[in-house]
Write an enzyme that holds these catalytic residues in place. Structure first.
Site, PDB file in Angstrom:
ATOM      1  N   ASP A 203       0.760  -1.144  -0.009  1.00  0.00           N
ATOM      2  CA  ASP A 203      -0.124   0.285  -0.214  1.00  0.00           C
ATOM      3  C   ASP A 203       0.941   1.237  -0.010  1.00  0.00           C
ATOM      4  O   ASP A 203       2.102   1.189   0.466  1.00  0.00           O
ATOM      5  CB  ASP A 203      -0.905   0.152   1.277  1.00  0.00           C
ATOM      6  CG  ASP A 203      -1.938  -1.096   1.169  1.00  0.00           C
ATOM      7  OD1 ASP A 203      -2.165  -1.694   0.192  1.00  0.00           O
ATOM      8  OD2 ASP A 203      -2.806  -0.946   2.040  1.00  0.00           O
ATOM      9  N   ASP A 205       0.381   3.905   1.661  1.00  0.00           N
ATOM     10  CA  ASP A 205       0.334   4.658   2.959  1.00  0.00           C
ATOM     11  C   ASP A 205       0.902   4.031   3.880  1.00  0.00           C
ATOM     12  O   ASP A 205       1.023   4.291   5.305  1.00  0.00           O
ATOM     13  CB  ASP A 205      -1.253   5.075   3.387  1.00  0.00           C
ATOM     14  CG  ASP A 205      -2.080   3.809   3.185  1.00  0.00           C
ATOM     15  OD1 ASP A 205      -1.576   2.581   3.446  1.00  0.00           O
ATOM     16  OD2 ASP A 205      -3.299   3.991   3.038  1.00  0.00           O
ATOM     17  N   TRP A 265     -13.558  -1.768  -2.005  1.00  0.00           N
ATOM     18  CA  TRP A 265     -12.562  -2.096  -0.998  1.00  0.00           C
ATOM     19  C   TRP A 265     -13.011  -3.387  -0.164  1.00  0.00           C
ATOM     20  O   TRP A 265     -14.111  -3.763  -0.144  1.00  0.00           O
ATOM     21  CB  TRP A 265     -12.730  -0.712   0.099  1.00  0.00           C
ATOM     22  CG  TRP A 265     -11.994  -0.912   1.352  1.00  0.00           C
ATOM     23  CD1 TRP A 265     -10.763  -0.386   1.360  1.00  0.00           C
ATOM     24  CD2 TRP A 265     -12.363  -1.680   2.425  1.00  0.00           C
ATOM     25  NE1 TRP A 265     -10.256  -0.797   2.564  1.00  0.00           N
ATOM     26  CE2 TRP A 265     -11.142  -1.645   3.430  1.00  0.00           C
ATOM     27  CE3 TRP A 265     -13.289  -2.794   2.903  1.00  0.00           C
ATOM     28  CZ2 TRP A 265     -11.053  -2.305   4.579  1.00  0.00           C
ATOM     29  CZ3 TRP A 265     -13.110  -3.299   4.037  1.00  0.00           C
ATOM     30  CH2 TRP A 265     -12.271  -2.938   4.910  1.00  0.00           C
ATOM     31  N   GLU A 268      -9.754  -8.616  -1.016  1.00  0.00           N
ATOM     32  CA  GLU A 268      -8.743  -9.279  -1.870  1.00  0.00           C
ATOM     33  C   GLU A 268      -7.607  -9.757  -1.415  1.00  0.00           C
ATOM     34  O   GLU A 268      -7.036 -10.843  -1.579  1.00  0.00           O
ATOM     35  CB  GLU A 268      -8.379  -8.120  -2.982  1.00  0.00           C
ATOM     36  CG  GLU A 268      -7.377  -7.181  -2.634  1.00  0.00           C
ATOM     37  CD  GLU A 268      -7.752  -6.261  -1.350  1.00  0.00           C
ATOM     38  OE1 GLU A 268      -8.764  -6.114  -1.300  1.00  0.00           O
ATOM     39  OE2 GLU A 268      -6.916  -5.678  -0.779  1.00  0.00           O
ATOM     40  N   ASP A 269      -7.219  -9.180  -0.022  1.00  0.00           N
ATOM     41  CA  ASP A 269      -6.288  -9.696   0.625  1.00  0.00           C
ATOM     42  C   ASP A 269      -6.601 -11.033   1.327  1.00  0.00           C
ATOM     43  O   ASP A 269      -5.559 -11.862   1.545  1.00  0.00           O
ATOM     44  CB  ASP A 269      -5.675  -8.736   1.700  1.00  0.00           C
ATOM     45  CG  ASP A 269      -6.869  -8.153   2.520  1.00  0.00           C
ATOM     46  OD1 ASP A 269      -8.007  -8.185   2.222  1.00  0.00           O
ATOM     47  OD2 ASP A 269      -6.695  -7.594   3.541  1.00  0.00           O
ATOM     48  N   MET A 295       0.886   3.841   9.385  1.00  0.00           N
ATOM     49  CA  MET A 295       0.051   4.159   8.312  1.00  0.00           C
ATOM     50  C   MET A 295      -0.402   5.612   8.284  1.00  0.00           C
ATOM     51  O   MET A 295      -0.818   6.167   9.326  1.00  0.00           O
ATOM     52  CB  MET A 295      -1.460   3.260   8.470  1.00  0.00           C
ATOM     53  CG  MET A 295      -1.835   3.235   6.886  1.00  0.00           C
ATOM     54  SD  MET A 295      -3.475   2.394   6.947  1.00  0.00           S
ATOM     55  CE  MET A 295      -4.611   3.800   7.158  1.00  0.00           C
ATOM     56  N   HIS A 298      -6.011   8.446   6.488  1.00  0.00           N
ATOM     57  CA  HIS A 298      -6.585   8.858   5.393  1.00  0.00           C
ATOM     58  C   HIS A 298      -8.357   8.515   5.485  1.00  0.00           C
ATOM     59  O   HIS A 298      -8.564   7.676   6.145  1.00  0.00           O
ATOM     60  CB  HIS A 298      -5.990   8.236   4.306  1.00  0.00           C
ATOM     61  CG  HIS A 298      -6.406   6.842   4.116  1.00  0.00           C
ATOM     62  ND1 HIS A 298      -7.255   6.010   3.816  1.00  0.00           N
ATOM     63  CD2 HIS A 298      -5.279   5.875   4.590  1.00  0.00           C
ATOM     64  CE1 HIS A 298      -6.993   4.897   3.614  1.00  0.00           C
ATOM     65  NE2 HIS A 298      -5.936   4.673   4.393  1.00  0.00           N
ATOM     66  N   ARG A 300     -11.542   6.767   3.408  1.00  0.00           N
ATOM     67  CA  ARG A 300     -11.797   6.054   2.293  1.00  0.00           C
ATOM     68  C   ARG A 300     -11.873   6.688   0.956  1.00  0.00           C
ATOM     69  O   ARG A 300     -12.658   7.979   1.030  1.00  0.00           O
ATOM     70  CB  ARG A 300     -13.313   5.369   2.513  1.00  0.00           C
ATOM     71  CG  ARG A 300     -13.565   4.134   1.651  1.00  0.00           C
ATOM     72  CD  ARG A 300     -12.312   3.003   1.792  1.00  0.00           C
ATOM     73  NE  ARG A 300     -12.416   2.507   3.047  1.00  0.00           N
ATOM     74  CZ  ARG A 300     -13.245   1.555   3.486  1.00  0.00           C
ATOM     75  NH1 ARG A 300     -14.343   1.254   3.331  1.00  0.00           N
ATOM     76  NH2 ARG A 300     -12.801   1.130   4.750  1.00  0.00           N
TER      77      ARG A 300
HETATM   78  C1  UD2 Z   1      -6.725  -2.320   3.872  1.00  0.00           C
HETATM   79  C2  UD2 Z   1      -5.355  -3.092   3.742  1.00  0.00           C
HETATM   80  C3  UD2 Z   1      -4.970  -3.292   2.103  1.00  0.00           C
HETATM   81  C4  UD2 Z   1      -6.148  -3.730   1.344  1.00  0.00           C
HETATM   82  C5  UD2 Z   1      -7.500  -2.800   1.826  1.00  0.00           C
HETATM   83  C6  UD2 Z   1      -8.840  -3.447   1.149  1.00  0.00           C
HETATM   84  C7  UD2 Z   1      -4.206  -2.010   5.742  1.00  0.00           C
HETATM   85  C8  UD2 Z   1      -3.338  -1.171   6.266  1.00  0.00           C
HETATM   86  N1  UD2 Z   1      -4.476  -2.448   4.507  1.00  0.00           N
HETATM   87  O1  UD2 Z   1      -6.176  -0.945   3.513  1.00  0.00           O
HETATM   88  O2  UD2 Z   1      -3.970  -3.793   1.962  1.00  0.00           O
HETATM   89  O3  UD2 Z   1      -6.455  -5.064   1.685  1.00  0.00           O
HETATM   90  O4  UD2 Z   1      -7.916  -2.599   3.088  1.00  0.00           O
HETATM   91  O5  UD2 Z   1      -8.820  -3.264  -0.321  1.00  0.00           O
HETATM   92  O6  UD2 Z   1      -5.036  -2.656   6.322  1.00  0.00           O
HETATM   93  N2  UD2 Z   1      -5.775   3.046  -3.251  1.00  0.00           N
HETATM   94  C9  UD2 Z   1      -5.210   4.480  -3.780  1.00  0.00           C
HETATM   95  N3  UD2 Z   1      -6.070   5.167  -4.225  1.00  0.00           N
HETATM   96  C10 UD2 Z   1      -7.280   5.038  -3.858  1.00  0.00           C
HETATM   97  C11 UD2 Z   1      -7.935   3.703  -3.329  1.00  0.00           C
HETATM   98  C12 UD2 Z   1      -6.802   2.901  -2.833  1.00  0.00           C
HETATM   99  O7  UD2 Z   1      -3.885   4.573  -4.126  1.00  0.00           O
HETATM  100  O8  UD2 Z   1      -8.260   5.761  -4.405  1.00  0.00           O
HETATM  101  C13 UD2 Z   1      -4.511   1.995  -2.888  1.00  0.00           C
HETATM  102  C14 UD2 Z   1      -3.236   2.735  -2.018  1.00  0.00           C
HETATM  103  O9  UD2 Z   1      -2.103   2.151  -2.076  1.00  0.00           O
HETATM  104  C15 UD2 Z   1      -3.735   2.148  -0.680  1.00  0.00           C
HETATM  105  C16 UD2 Z   1      -4.489   0.765  -0.884  1.00  0.00           C
HETATM  106  O10 UD2 Z   1      -4.813   0.903  -2.399  1.00  0.00           O
HETATM  107  O11 UD2 Z   1      -2.609   2.194   0.317  1.00  0.00           O
HETATM  108  C17 UD2 Z   1      -5.172   0.229   0.124  1.00  0.00           C
HETATM  109  O12 UD2 Z   1      -6.408   1.068   0.028  1.00  0.00           O
HETATM  110  P1  UD2 Z   1      -6.802   2.061   1.433  1.00  0.00           P
HETATM  111  O13 UD2 Z   1      -5.591   2.512   1.862  1.00  0.00           O
HETATM  112  O14 UD2 Z   1      -7.937   2.868   1.114  1.00  0.00           O
HETATM  113  O15 UD2 Z   1      -7.120   0.754   2.408  1.00  0.00           O
HETATM  114  P2  UD2 Z   1      -7.103   0.461   3.815  1.00  0.00           P
HETATM  115  O16 UD2 Z   1      -6.082   1.383   4.238  1.00  0.00           O
HETATM  116  O17 UD2 Z   1      -8.538   0.232   4.375  1.00  0.00           O
HETATM  117 MN    MN Z   2      -4.707   2.808   3.792  1.00  0.00          MN
END
Ligand code: UD2
Ligand code: MN
Length: 354
Positions: A203, A205, A265, A268-269, A295, A298, A300
């Site tokens: 990711d 972030d 969202w 997939e993981d 992290m 941010h 969603r």
């Molecule tokens: C969690 C998981 C992530 C993934 C996701 C579900 C953590 C830290 N990470 O992240 O691995 O499984 O849930 O999909 O728990 N991104 C963009 N632009 C966008 C949307 C996403 O660049 O508009 C990329 C970016 O690299 C981001 C990653 O996708 O870090 C995951 O998306 P997220 O950060 O919104 O999701 P998060 O933090 O819940």
């Molecule tokens: Mn994230």
């Protein structure tokens, strides 16, 4: 008196005759010695002797030349035979201080990373890296995060003595985001450029808080982001595989890559984890102290809403994996830009509108 003068005259004539005779022979000899075709046939033995002398000298010449070259020649530096980099990189520092309050421009980051080559590439100069690693980052519209990630990760990866390239896989358009499909694109595009044997998917972030958490591949697929600040530096659940992971080329191909069908969202993981499990592989992890991450907070993002269908899909993960993966990947590359900090690939992944 007259008799005496006659004697003197005869003596003088004799003397001059002797002088001219000597002069004649001397001239003849000198002509023969210093060449000219004229004299060539006249004194063959003499010429032969001269030629022989010249030949001997010429024959000696290379030796003489070599000898003189030996003297002035600066000994070439012994060709450095690089050894494999050590298992434990020597310059690691352990725990790191990471903060996101400082604003950084890309230009400022570029200036600091003077060790990189175009495309966001690095290779240790004094040893052969153990692995060739492609870092794959799914991306869209997270430029603030990108700056922090590059600022922190490049020096860490350098200290880890990785032969690596950073690939930012940028989803084109406003369609629904698809993290796993972008990671498949990253794999496919990276493989076109270099013979990578390891893929780290991250990711944008997430920044590691300890450089002993090695960005490379292991005997089994690796989950690196085991202790995030947002989960109180713990695993949120036992089978968690989100954030940052690494798979060797073989491990990735064994599970047919990642699913392409998780739009939006979530899920997939866990699907990837199911794939690994169903192929009889285990997950390798660093300990919770080494695997700490920070992290960047941010909201969603737009067009990446939680998809209510994804949890149902997950149940069919091991069934779908043979048909949905790297073997069914379809996309169109829109642009590839090589910056010194990264290779930025913009791609149309045929996303549905949200
Ligand atoms: C969690 C998981 C992530 C993934 C996701 C579900 C953590 C830290 N990470 O992240 O691995 O499984 O849930 O999909 O728990 N991104 C963009 N632009 C966008 C949307 C996403 O660049 O508009 C990329 C970016 O690299 C981001 C990653 O996708 O870090 C995951 O998306 P997220 O950060 O919104 O999701 P998060 O933090 O819940
Ligand atoms: Mn994230």
């Amino acid at each position: 008196m007259r008799k005496k003068s006659l004697k003197t005259l005869v003596f003088l004539v004799f003397l001059s005759l002797a002088f001219y005779t000597v002069l004649f022979f001397y001239k003849k000899k000198s002509t023969a010695t210093f060449s000219s075709k004229k004299s060539y046939g006249t004194d063959k033995a003499f010429i032969w002797a001269i030629k022989e002398t010249v030949q001997v000298q010429q024959a000696k010449k290379p030796e003489a030349l070599e000898a003189s070259q030996e003297k002035i020649e600066i000994p070439a530096p012994a060709k450095q035979i690089l050894e494999r980099c050590p298992d434990t990189p020597p310059d690691l520092v352990g725990p790191l201080y990471v903060e996101f309050t400082v604003e950084r421009t890309l230009d400022e980051v570029r200036k600091e990373m003077n060790f990189l080559k175009e495309g966001g590439r690095y290779k240790p100069p004094d040893c052969i890296a153990q692995q060739k690693v492609a870092l794959i980052i799914p991306f869209r519209n997270r430029y603030d995060h990108l700056r922090h990630w590059l600022y922190y990760l490049h020096p860490i990866l350098k200290r880890q003595q990785v032969d690596y390239t950073v690939y930012i896989i940028n989803q084109d358009g406003e369609g629904v985001f698809n993290r796993a499909k972008l990671m498949n694109v990253g794999y496919a595009e990276a493989m076109k450029q270099y013979d990578y044997d390891c893929f780290v998917f991250s990711d944008i972030d997430l920044i590691p808080l300890d450089d002993r958490n090695l960005y490379r591949c292991f005997e089994s697929p690796r989950h690196l982001a085991v202790a995030m600040d947002k989960f109180n530096f713990n695993m949120p659940y036992d089978t968690f595989f989100g954030g940052v992971s690494s798979l060797s080329r073989d491990q990735y191909l064994k599970i047919n890559g990642f699913p392409n069908t998780y739009w939006g969202w979530g899920g997939e993981d866990d699907d990837i984890h199911e794939r690994i499990k169903s192929r009889g592989m285990t997950i390798s992890r660093p300990d919770l102290a080494t695997g700490k991450y920070k992290m960047i907070r941010h909201q969603r993002d737009l067009h990446n809403e939680a998809n209510p269908n994804n949890p149902f899909k997950l149940r069919l993960a091991s069934l779908n994996m043979n048909a949905d993966g790297i073997n069914s990947l379809r996309y169109t590359v829109k642009a590839i830009v090589k910056d010194v900090l990264y290779t930025f690939i913009t791609v149309d992944i045929e996303a549905p509108q949200s």
